[in-house]
Scaffold this motif. Structure first.
Motif, PDB file in Angstrom:
ATOM      1  N   THR A   1     -40.160   7.389 -76.287  1.00  0.00           N
ATOM      2  CA  THR A   1     -40.712   8.529 -75.550  1.00  0.00           C
ATOM      3  C   THR A   1     -40.105   8.574 -74.152  1.00  0.00           C
ATOM      4  O   THR A   1     -40.334   7.685 -73.339  1.00  0.00           O
ATOM      5  CB  THR A   1     -42.240   8.441 -75.452  1.00  0.00           C
ATOM      6  N   THR A   2     -39.327   9.601 -73.882  1.00  0.00           N
ATOM      7  CA  THR A   2     -38.684   9.745 -72.579  1.00  0.00           C
ATOM      8  C   THR A   2     -39.519  10.670 -71.692  1.00  0.00           C
ATOM      9  O   THR A   2     -40.533  11.226 -72.133  1.00  0.00           O
ATOM     10  CB  THR A   2     -37.267  10.306 -72.740  1.00  0.00           C
ATOM     11  N   LEU A   3     -39.075  10.837 -70.460  1.00  0.00           N
ATOM     12  CA  LEU A   3     -39.826  11.681 -69.528  1.00  0.00           C
ATOM     13  C   LEU A   3     -39.956  13.108 -70.034  1.00  0.00           C
ATOM     14  O   LEU A   3     -41.044  13.692 -70.014  1.00  0.00           O
ATOM     15  CB  LEU A   3     -39.136  11.669 -68.156  1.00  0.00           C
ATOM     16  N   VAL A   4     -38.854  13.690 -70.504  1.00  0.00           N
ATOM     17  CA  VAL A   4     -38.902  15.070 -70.966  1.00  0.00           C
ATOM     18  C   VAL A   4     -39.733  15.187 -72.244  1.00  0.00           C
ATOM     19  O   VAL A   4     -40.461  16.162 -72.440  1.00  0.00           O
ATOM     20  CB  VAL A   4     -37.481  15.614 -71.187  1.00  0.00           C
ATOM     21  N   GLN A   5     -39.652  14.188 -73.118  1.00  0.00           N
ATOM     22  CA  GLN A   5     -40.486  14.163 -74.319  1.00  0.00           C
ATOM     23  C   GLN A   5     -41.961  14.115 -73.937  1.00  0.00           C
ATOM     24  O   GLN A   5     -42.803  14.804 -74.528  1.00  0.00           O
ATOM     25  CB  GLN A   5     -40.133  12.946 -75.171  1.00  0.00           C
ATOM     26  N   ASN A   6     -42.283  13.329 -72.914  1.00  0.00           N
ATOM     27  CA  ASN A   6     -43.659  13.230 -72.438  1.00  0.00           C
ATOM     28  C   ASN A   6     -44.130  14.556 -71.841  1.00  0.00           C
ATOM     29  O   ASN A   6     -45.275  14.986 -72.065  1.00  0.00           O
ATOM     30  CB  ASN A   6     -43.756  12.119 -71.393  1.00  0.00           C
ATOM     31  N   ILE A   7     -43.254  15.207 -71.103  1.00  0.00           N
ATOM     32  CA  ILE A   7     -43.585  16.528 -70.544  1.00  0.00           C
ATOM     33  C   ILE A   7     -43.856  17.522 -71.662  1.00  0.00           C
ATOM     34  O   ILE A   7     -44.826  18.291 -71.623  1.00  0.00           O
ATOM     35  CB  ILE A   7     -42.442  17.021 -69.639  1.00  0.00           C
ATOM     36  N   TYR A   8     -42.998  17.517 -72.675  1.00  0.00           N
ATOM     37  CA  TYR A   8     -43.174  18.413 -73.823  1.00  0.00           C
ATOM     38  C   TYR A   8     -44.511  18.155 -74.522  1.00  0.00           C
ATOM     39  O   TYR A   8     -45.238  19.098 -74.869  1.00  0.00           O
ATOM     40  CB  TYR A   8     -42.021  18.228 -74.803  1.00  0.00           C
ATOM     41  N   ASN A   9     -44.851  16.895 -74.732  1.00  0.00           N
ATOM     42  CA  ASN A   9     -46.096  16.564 -75.424  1.00  0.00           C
ATOM     43  C   ASN A   9     -47.308  17.102 -74.681  1.00  0.00           C
ATOM     44  O   ASN A   9     -48.200  17.714 -75.282  1.00  0.00           O
ATOM     45  CB  ASN A   9     -46.220  15.043 -75.590  1.00  0.00           C
ATOM     46  N   HIS A  10     -47.344  16.881 -73.369  1.00  0.00           N
ATOM     47  CA  HIS A  10     -48.512  17.320 -72.598  1.00  0.00           C
ATOM     48  C   HIS A  10     -48.568  18.840 -72.461  1.00  0.00           C
ATOM     49  O   HIS A  10     -49.656  19.409 -72.377  1.00  0.00           O
ATOM     50  CB  HIS A  10     -48.502  16.659 -71.221  1.00  0.00           C
ATOM     51  N   ALA A  11     -47.403  19.489 -72.467  1.00  0.00           N
ATOM     52  CA  ALA A  11     -47.387  20.940 -72.294  1.00  0.00           C
ATOM     53  C   ALA A  11     -47.712  21.678 -73.591  1.00  0.00           C
ATOM     54  O   ALA A  11     -48.543  22.602 -73.596  1.00  0.00           O
ATOM     55  CB  ALA A  11     -46.024  21.390 -71.764  1.00  0.00           C
ATOM     56  N   PHE A  12     -47.085  21.265 -74.696  1.00  0.00           N
ATOM     57  CA  PHE A  12     -47.154  22.067 -75.918  1.00  0.00           C
ATOM     58  C   PHE A  12     -47.880  21.389 -77.076  1.00  0.00           C
ATOM     59  O   PHE A  12     -48.024  21.990 -78.147  1.00  0.00           O
ATOM     60  CB  PHE A  12     -45.737  22.448 -76.359  1.00  0.00           C
ATOM     61  N   ARG A  13     -48.339  20.163 -76.872  1.00  0.00           N
ATOM     62  CA  ARG A  13     -49.193  19.524 -77.880  1.00  0.00           C
ATOM     63  C   ARG A  13     -50.624  19.355 -77.373  1.00  0.00           C
ATOM     64  O   ARG A  13     -51.581  19.588 -78.088  1.00  0.00           O
ATOM     65  CB  ARG A  13     -48.611  18.162 -78.279  1.00  0.00           C
ATOM     66  N   TYR A  14     -50.744  18.918 -76.112  1.00  0.00           N
ATOM     67  CA  TYR A  14     -52.069  18.726 -75.532  1.00  0.00           C
ATOM     68  C   TYR A  14     -52.490  19.905 -74.661  1.00  0.00           C
ATOM     69  O   TYR A  14     -53.627  19.942 -74.197  1.00  0.00           O
ATOM     70  CB  TYR A  14     -52.100  17.437 -74.693  1.00  0.00           C
ATOM     71  N   PHE A  15     -51.568  20.841 -74.422  1.00  0.00           N
ATOM     72  CA  PHE A  15     -51.831  22.051 -73.627  1.00  0.00           C
ATOM     73  C   PHE A  15     -52.372  21.725 -72.236  1.00  0.00           C
ATOM     74  O   PHE A  15     -53.293  22.363 -71.738  1.00  0.00           O
ATOM     75  CB  PHE A  15     -52.786  22.991 -74.368  1.00  0.00           C
ATOM     76  N   GLU A  16     -51.762  20.722 -71.613  1.00  0.00           N
ATOM     77  CA  GLU A  16     -52.081  20.371 -70.232  1.00  0.00           C
ATOM     78  C   GLU A  16     -50.919  20.819 -69.355  1.00  0.00           C
ATOM     79  O   GLU A  16     -50.104  20.013 -68.907  1.00  0.00           O
ATOM     80  CB  GLU A  16     -52.317  18.865 -70.105  1.00  0.00           C
ATOM     81  N   MET A  17     -50.848  22.113 -69.103  1.00  0.00           N
ATOM     82  CA  MET A  17     -49.700  22.671 -68.396  1.00  0.00           C
ATOM     83  C   MET A  17     -49.609  22.183 -66.958  1.00  0.00           C
ATOM     84  O   MET A  17     -48.513  21.974 -66.428  1.00  0.00           O
ATOM     85  CB  MET A  17     -49.771  24.194 -68.423  1.00  0.00           C
ATOM     86  N   GLY A  18     -50.750  21.999 -66.314  1.00  0.00           N
ATOM     87  CA  GLY A  18     -50.735  21.514 -64.938  1.00  0.00           C
ATOM     88  C   GLY A  18     -50.179  20.109 -64.844  1.00  0.00           C
ATOM     89  O   GLY A  18     -49.342  19.801 -63.988  1.00  0.00           O
ATOM     90  N   TYR A  19     -50.625  19.246 -65.747  1.00  0.00           N
ATOM     91  CA  TYR A  19     -50.154  17.855 -65.747  1.00  0.00           C
ATOM     92  C   TYR A  19     -48.676  17.784 -66.119  1.00  0.00           C
ATOM     93  O   TYR A  19     -47.914  17.023 -65.524  1.00  0.00           O
ATOM     94  CB  TYR A  19     -50.996  17.047 -66.730  1.00  0.00           C
ATOM     95  N   ALA A  20     -48.263  18.590 -67.092  1.00  0.00           N
ATOM     96  CA  ALA A  20     -46.855  18.622 -67.489  1.00  0.00           C
ATOM     97  C   ALA A  20     -45.980  19.118 -66.339  1.00  0.00           C
ATOM     98  O   ALA A  20     -44.878  18.597 -66.115  1.00  0.00           O
ATOM     99  CB  ALA A  20     -46.676  19.515 -68.709  1.00  0.00           C
ATOM    100  N   SER A  21     -46.455  20.106 -65.596  1.00  0.00           N
ATOM    101  CA  SER A  21     -45.699  20.621 -64.451  1.00  0.00           C
ATOM    102  C   SER A  21     -45.564  19.560 -63.365  1.00  0.00           C
ATOM    103  O   SER A  21     -44.511  19.444 -62.725  1.00  0.00           O
ATOM    104  CB  SER A  21     -46.376  21.872 -63.885  1.00  0.00           C
ATOM    105  N   ALA A  22     -46.619  18.794 -63.166  1.00  0.00           N
ATOM    106  CA  ALA A  22     -46.554  17.717 -62.165  1.00  0.00           C
ATOM    107  C   ALA A  22     -45.501  16.685 -62.558  1.00  0.00           C
ATOM    108  O   ALA A  22     -44.716  16.223 -61.716  1.00  0.00           O
ATOM    109  CB  ALA A  22     -47.924  17.054 -62.029  1.00  0.00           C
ATOM    110  N   MET A  23     -45.453  16.327 -63.838  1.00  0.00           N
ATOM    111  CA  MET A  23     -44.426  15.386 -64.298  1.00  0.00           C
ATOM    112  C   MET A  23     -43.031  15.973 -64.127  1.00  0.00           C
ATOM    113  O   MET A  23     -42.080  15.261 -63.791  1.00  0.00           O
ATOM    114  CB  MET A  23     -44.683  15.014 -65.763  1.00  0.00           C
TER     115      MET A  23
END
Length: 291
Positions: free
Chosen positions: A245-267
């Protein structure tokens, strides 16, 4: 008359530049500012946006999953960067010689670069298959029991690194070829007359004069390495157990799997800051490196 001509020139320049400027503002500048604003909110793309201040950034620095993805990204860079730099330079030096079918071999080495990541990842995923993949088959010929490449936490990242390096070596080769062809042959002729060997010419002429190209290649490769995603998504989906799991993979997971757009944007902004700092440091060192 001169003033009117200048005004007309500025007017028409503005008219022709306006489409590009609008495209930049709408598709680049505004989304960047929007992601920065989103990083201070709690938003799931559906419900009302809630301003949370620096909560996402506070959570991020306490998130073990984030730090694991950061370490995985650094592991990828440490493994990937030396391979593509060394092999890319070696291929460039070899294919800069006057050999038969040189153009053909250059095209063959560059072919993986223009192949889509989806196709490359699927082929290598088959090659890594422990049951019927060619890699383990060839290892078995020498009596070696091949590992479960993509399902073993100890080998999954190595498999991703090898695949990524194989695809990108041709691109690095082309960049180094451009640098090699800018070196005057007179340097090598003079060195040969002085009795310098090929290895001494490589060390004393080629590598120093390639410093600006090497700097550029390092910057480009480093930035691309921090954004590694496609091959990880297709080959391992970040597994096993988060080993790839890389940084961009982690961003993708939080944005489009967990729907945490704010947290994904912070990352995303933390990733931008890291890349920006590294680029600034390398630019500071450019003169010393190039000389």
């Amino acid at each position: 008359m001169v003033g009117m001509t200048r005004k007309k020139t500025i007017f028409w320049l503005s008219i022709f530049l306006l489409p590009n400027l609008l495209g930049f503002l709408i598709f680049i500048a505004l989304p960047i500012l929007g992601s920065l604003a989103t990083s201070f909110t709690d938003w799931d793309l559906i419900s009302t946006i809630h301003f949370t201040g620096f909560d996402n950034y506070t959570r991020l620095f306490q998130d073990s999953e984030f730090w694991q993805s950061f370490r995985n990204t650094l592991t990828f860079i440490i493994g990937y960067l030396p391979i593509v730099m060394v092999l890319g330079l070696a291929c460039a030096i070899l294919l800069n010689q006057k050999i038969k079918m040189r153009g053909f071999f250059r095209a063959v080495y560059f072919l993986p670069v223009i192949t889509s990541w989806v196709a490359v990842s699927l082929v290598w995923k088959w090659l890594y298959n422990p049951a019927y993949g060619l890699i383990n088959y060839f290892l078995s010929v020498f009596g070696i029991d091949g590992p479960n490449w993509l399902t073993d936490p100890h080998t999954a990242m190595l498999a991703v690194i090898i695949t990524s390096a194989w695809k990108d070596i041709g691109f690095i080769m082309v960049l180094f070829l451009g640098g090699l062809q800018n070196i005057s042959p007179s340097y090598y002729e003079a060195a040969s007359m002085d009795g310098a060997s090929k290895w001494h010419q490589l060390y004393a002429i080629t590598i120093p004069l390639l410093a600006p190209t090497t700097f550029f290649v390092t910057i480009i490769s480093l930035i691309n390495s921090f954004q590694v995603f496609d091959q990880v998504m297709i080959m391992t989906e970040g597994g096993p157990s988060g080993a790839t799991t890389t940084l961009v993979q982690n961003i993708y997971n939080h944005a489009f799997r967990y729907f945490e757009m704010g947290y994904a944007s912070a990352m995303s902004w933390i990733l931008f800051i890291v890349v920006f700092i590294i680029t600034v440091i390398q630019n500071k060192l450019q003169k010393r490196w190039s000389n």
